[in-house]
Motif scaffolding. Structure first.
Motif, PDB file in Angstrom:
ATOM      1  N   MET A  32       0.960  -0.820   0.337  1.00 20.16           N
ATOM      2  CA  MET A  32       0.240   0.023   0.503  1.00 20.16           C
ATOM      3  C   MET A  32       0.645   1.442  -0.036  1.00 20.16           C
ATOM      4  O   MET A  32       0.235   2.327   0.120  1.00 20.16           O
ATOM      5  CB  MET A  32      -0.935   0.304   1.376  1.00 20.16           C
ATOM      6  CG  MET A  32      -2.080  -1.134   1.060  1.00 20.16           C
ATOM      7  SD  MET A  32      -2.947  -0.969   1.607  1.00 20.16           S
ATOM      8  CE  MET A  32      -2.249  -2.131   3.617  1.00 20.16           C
ATOM      9  N   THR A  33       1.879   1.093   0.371  1.00 21.48           N
ATOM     10  CA  THR A  33       3.029   2.746   0.228  1.00 21.48           C
ATOM     11  C   THR A  33       4.376   1.910  -0.545  1.00 21.48           C
ATOM     12  O   THR A  33       4.525   1.560  -0.595  1.00 21.48           O
ATOM     13  CB  THR A  33       3.562   2.582   1.230  1.00 21.48           C
ATOM     14  OG1 THR A  33       4.598   1.753   2.108  1.00 21.48           O
ATOM     15  CG2 THR A  33       1.720   3.191   2.565  1.00 21.48           C
ATOM     16  N   PRO A  34       4.646   2.692  -1.404  1.00 19.93           N
ATOM     17  CA  PRO A  34       6.077   3.254  -2.173  1.00 19.93           C
ATOM     18  C   PRO A  34       6.713   3.034  -1.394  1.00 19.93           C
ATOM     19  O   PRO A  34       7.800   2.773  -2.356  1.00 19.93           O
ATOM     20  CB  PRO A  34       5.423   4.822  -3.103  1.00 19.93           C
ATOM     21  CG  PRO A  34       4.847   5.073  -1.840  1.00 19.93           C
ATOM     22  CD  PRO A  34       4.004   4.699  -1.615  1.00 19.93           C
ATOM     23  N   ILE A  35       7.348   3.029  -0.176  1.00 19.76           N
ATOM     24  CA  ILE A  35       7.870   2.880   0.129  1.00 19.76           C
ATOM     25  C   ILE A  35       8.523   1.309   0.864  1.00 19.76           C
ATOM     26  O   ILE A  35       9.704   1.243   2.176  1.00 19.76           O
ATOM     27  CB  ILE A  35       8.257   4.449   1.211  1.00 19.76           C
ATOM     28  CG1 ILE A  35       7.565   4.162   1.802  1.00 19.76           C
ATOM     29  CG2 ILE A  35       8.965   5.505   0.857  1.00 19.76           C
ATOM     30  CD1 ILE A  35       7.252   5.176   3.030  1.00 19.76           C
ATOM     31  N   SER A  36       7.888   0.849   0.840  1.00 16.15           N
ATOM     32  CA  SER A  36       7.808  -0.078   1.010  1.00 16.15           C
ATOM     33  C   SER A  36       8.479  -1.395   0.605  1.00 16.15           C
ATOM     34  O   SER A  36       9.166  -2.270   1.578  1.00 16.15           O
ATOM     35  CB  SER A  36       6.467  -1.546   1.253  1.00 16.15           C
ATOM     36  OG  SER A  36       6.022  -1.677  -0.166  1.00 16.15           O
ATOM     37  N   SER A  37       9.720  -0.700  -0.343  1.00 11.49           N
ATOM     38  CA  SER A  37      10.565  -2.131  -0.765  1.00 11.49           C
ATOM     39  C   SER A  37      11.066  -1.404  -1.290  1.00 11.49           C
ATOM     40  O   SER A  37      10.968  -0.022  -2.102  1.00 11.49           O
ATOM     41  CB  SER A  37       9.997  -3.218  -1.404  1.00 11.49           C
ATOM     42  OG  SER A  37      10.339  -3.394  -2.512  1.00 11.49           O
ATOM     43  N   PRO A  38      12.984  -0.932  -1.080  1.00 11.36           N
ATOM     44  CA  PRO A  38      13.558  -0.327  -2.225  1.00 11.36           C
ATOM     45  C   PRO A  38      13.109  -0.269  -3.798  1.00 11.36           C
ATOM     46  O   PRO A  38      13.585   0.430  -4.242  1.00 11.36           O
ATOM     47  CB  PRO A  38      15.065  -1.111  -2.073  1.00 11.36           C
ATOM     48  CG  PRO A  38      14.441  -1.873  -0.435  1.00 11.36           C
ATOM     49  CD  PRO A  38      13.596  -2.082  -0.841  1.00 11.36           C
ATOM     50  N   VAL A  39      12.937  -1.684  -4.496  1.00  8.88           N
ATOM     51  CA  VAL A  39      12.881  -1.714  -5.745  1.00  8.88           C
ATOM     52  C   VAL A  39      10.920  -1.024  -5.961  1.00  8.88           C
ATOM     53  O   VAL A  39      11.148  -0.162  -6.945  1.00  8.88           O
ATOM     54  CB  VAL A  39      12.773  -3.469  -5.967  1.00  8.88           C
ATOM     55  CG1 VAL A  39      11.707  -3.675  -7.518  1.00  8.88           C
ATOM     56  CG2 VAL A  39      13.615  -3.949  -5.333  1.00  8.88           C
ATOM     57  N   LEU A  42      11.852   2.918  -5.757  1.00 13.75           N
ATOM     58  CA  LEU A  42      12.631   3.053  -7.834  1.00 13.75           C
ATOM     59  C   LEU A  42      12.229   2.991  -8.789  1.00 13.75           C
ATOM     60  O   LEU A  42      13.130   4.309  -9.657  1.00 13.75           O
ATOM     61  CB  LEU A  42      14.413   2.124  -7.597  1.00 13.75           C
ATOM     62  CG  LEU A  42      15.220   1.633  -6.562  1.00 13.75           C
ATOM     63  CD1 LEU A  42      16.152   0.784  -7.466  1.00 13.75           C
ATOM     64  CD2 LEU A  42      16.124   3.315  -6.747  1.00 13.75           C
ATOM     65  N   VAL A  43      10.730   3.052  -9.009  1.00 11.88           N
ATOM     66  CA  VAL A  43      10.481   3.367  -9.981  1.00 11.88           C
ATOM     67  C   VAL A  43       9.092   4.452  -9.734  1.00 11.88           C
ATOM     68  O   VAL A  43       8.199   4.795 -10.429  1.00 11.88           O
ATOM     69  CB  VAL A  43       9.429   1.803 -10.182  1.00 11.88           C
ATOM     70  CG1 VAL A  43      10.795   0.917 -10.248  1.00 11.88           C
ATOM     71  CG2 VAL A  43       8.285   1.640  -9.546  1.00 11.88           C
ATOM     72  N   VAL A  44       9.065   4.787  -8.300  1.00 11.22           N
ATOM     73  CA  VAL A  44       8.087   5.697  -8.461  1.00 11.22           C
ATOM     74  C   VAL A  44       8.265   7.157  -9.554  1.00 11.22           C
ATOM     75  O   VAL A  44       7.227   7.953  -9.931  1.00 11.22           O
ATOM     76  CB  VAL A  44       7.993   6.038  -6.936  1.00 11.22           C
ATOM     77  CG1 VAL A  44       6.965   7.626  -6.598  1.00 11.22           C
ATOM     78  CG2 VAL A  44       7.577   5.098  -5.806  1.00 11.22           C
ATOM     79  N   VAL A  45       9.257   7.985  -8.733  1.00 15.02           N
ATOM     80  CA  VAL A  45       9.997   8.771 -10.371  1.00 15.02           C
ATOM     81  C   VAL A  45       9.916   8.469 -11.697  1.00 15.02           C
ATOM     82  O   VAL A  45       9.350   9.116 -12.373  1.00 15.02           O
ATOM     83  CB  VAL A  45      11.090   9.542  -9.896  1.00 15.02           C
ATOM     84  CG1 VAL A  45      11.722  10.367 -11.379  1.00 15.02           C
ATOM     85  CG2 VAL A  45      11.134   9.866  -8.432  1.00 15.02           C
ATOM     86  N   PRO A  46      10.202   7.484 -12.275  1.00 17.43           N
ATOM     87  CA  PRO A  46      10.321   7.186 -13.582  1.00 17.43           C
ATOM     88  C   PRO A  46       8.819   6.839 -13.918  1.00 17.43           C
ATOM     89  O   PRO A  46       8.262   7.326 -15.507  1.00 17.43           O
ATOM     90  CB  PRO A  46      11.681   6.061 -13.562  1.00 17.43           C
ATOM     91  CG  PRO A  46      12.087   6.064 -12.586  1.00 17.43           C
ATOM     92  CD  PRO A  46      11.455   6.524 -11.309  1.00 17.43           C
ATOM     93  N   GLY A  47       8.227   6.002 -13.175  1.00 14.66           N
ATOM     94  CA  GLY A  47       6.886   6.149 -14.287  1.00 14.66           C
ATOM     95  C   GLY A  47       5.808   6.753 -13.424  1.00 14.66           C
ATOM     96  O   GLY A  47       4.691   6.833 -13.695  1.00 14.66           O
ATOM     97  N   ASN A  48       6.117   8.312 -12.905  1.00 14.24           N
ATOM     98  CA  ASN A  48       5.304   8.763 -12.577  1.00 14.24           C
ATOM     99  C   ASN A  48       3.920   8.840 -11.902  1.00 14.24           C
ATOM    100  O   ASN A  48       3.217   8.989 -12.203  1.00 14.24           O
ATOM    101  CB  ASN A  48       4.797   9.442 -14.022  1.00 14.24           C
ATOM    102  CG  ASN A  48       4.503  11.163 -13.684  1.00 14.24           C
ATOM    103  OD1 ASN A  48       4.548  11.760 -12.980  1.00 14.24           O
ATOM    104  ND2 ASN A  48       3.519  11.695 -14.848  1.00 14.24           N
ATOM    105  N   TYR A  49       4.936   8.061 -10.563  1.00 13.03           N
ATOM    106  CA  TYR A  49       3.482   7.139  -9.583  1.00 13.03           C
ATOM    107  C   TYR A  49       3.143   8.329  -8.434  1.00 13.03           C
ATOM    108  O   TYR A  49       4.155   8.859  -8.751  1.00 13.03           O
ATOM    109  CB  TYR A  49       3.531   5.879  -9.111  1.00 13.03           C
ATOM    110  CG  TYR A  49       3.969   5.015  -9.792  1.00 13.03           C
ATOM    111  CD1 TYR A  49       3.038   4.159 -10.505  1.00 13.03           C
ATOM    112  CD2 TYR A  49       4.628   3.898 -10.908  1.00 13.03           C
ATOM    113  CE1 TYR A  49       2.923   3.340 -11.617  1.00 13.03           C
ATOM    114  CE2 TYR A  49       5.027   3.113 -11.387  1.00 13.03           C
ATOM    115  CZ  TYR A  49       4.309   2.490 -12.342  1.00 13.03           C
ATOM    116  OH  TYR A  49       4.206   1.657 -13.100  1.00 13.03           O
ATOM    117  N   LYS A  50       1.873   8.244  -8.553  1.00  9.43           N
ATOM    118  CA  LYS A  50       1.381   9.121  -6.764  1.00  9.43           C
ATOM    119  C   LYS A  50       1.561   8.141  -5.914  1.00  9.43           C
ATOM    120  O   LYS A  50       0.897   6.891  -6.215  1.00  9.43           O
ATOM    121  CB  LYS A  50       0.473   9.668  -6.913  1.00  9.43           C
ATOM    122  CG  LYS A  50       0.498  10.721  -8.532  1.00  9.43           C
ATOM    123  CD  LYS A  50       0.863  11.592  -8.352  1.00  9.43           C
ATOM    124  CE  LYS A  50       0.375  13.008  -9.447  1.00  9.43           C
ATOM    125  NZ  LYS A  50       1.755  13.349  -9.978  1.00  9.43           N
TER     126      LYS A  50
END
Length: 80
Positions: A32-39, A42-50
């Motif tokens: 449920m969070t983007p900080i749950s795993s390092p992998v 890493l894809v949050v910014v390139p994938g333009n995820y919120k």
């Protein structure tokens, strides 16, 4: 949570394996969070995820994992 879970299993006189498996599965379901795993981080910014994108997919997926775990763990690892 593992020591508490094992103490509860011991007090009930039940096998600790199903209790430990549920705790391990619950600890690994951090969708449920983007900080749950390092992998994932890493894809949050390139994938333009919120942040909300992870909540939208992570909440239903966590419920699916919970449902499958609650059904399969007692079948595969009996209490006694």
């Amino acid at each position: 949570m593992a020591p508490i879970t094992l103490a509860i299993a011991n007090d009930l006189g039940a096998s600790p394996y199903p209790f430990a498996m549920i705790v391990a599965l619950a600890a690994s379901t951090a969708f449920m969070t983007p900080i749950s795993s390092p992998v994932i981080t890493l894809v949050v910014v390139p994938g333009n995820y919120k942040f909300i994108d992870f909540v939208k997919i992570g909440v239903p997926f966590s419920f699916i994992v919970m449902l499958v775990s609650v059904i399969l763990v007692p079948l595969l690892l009996p209490l006694y």
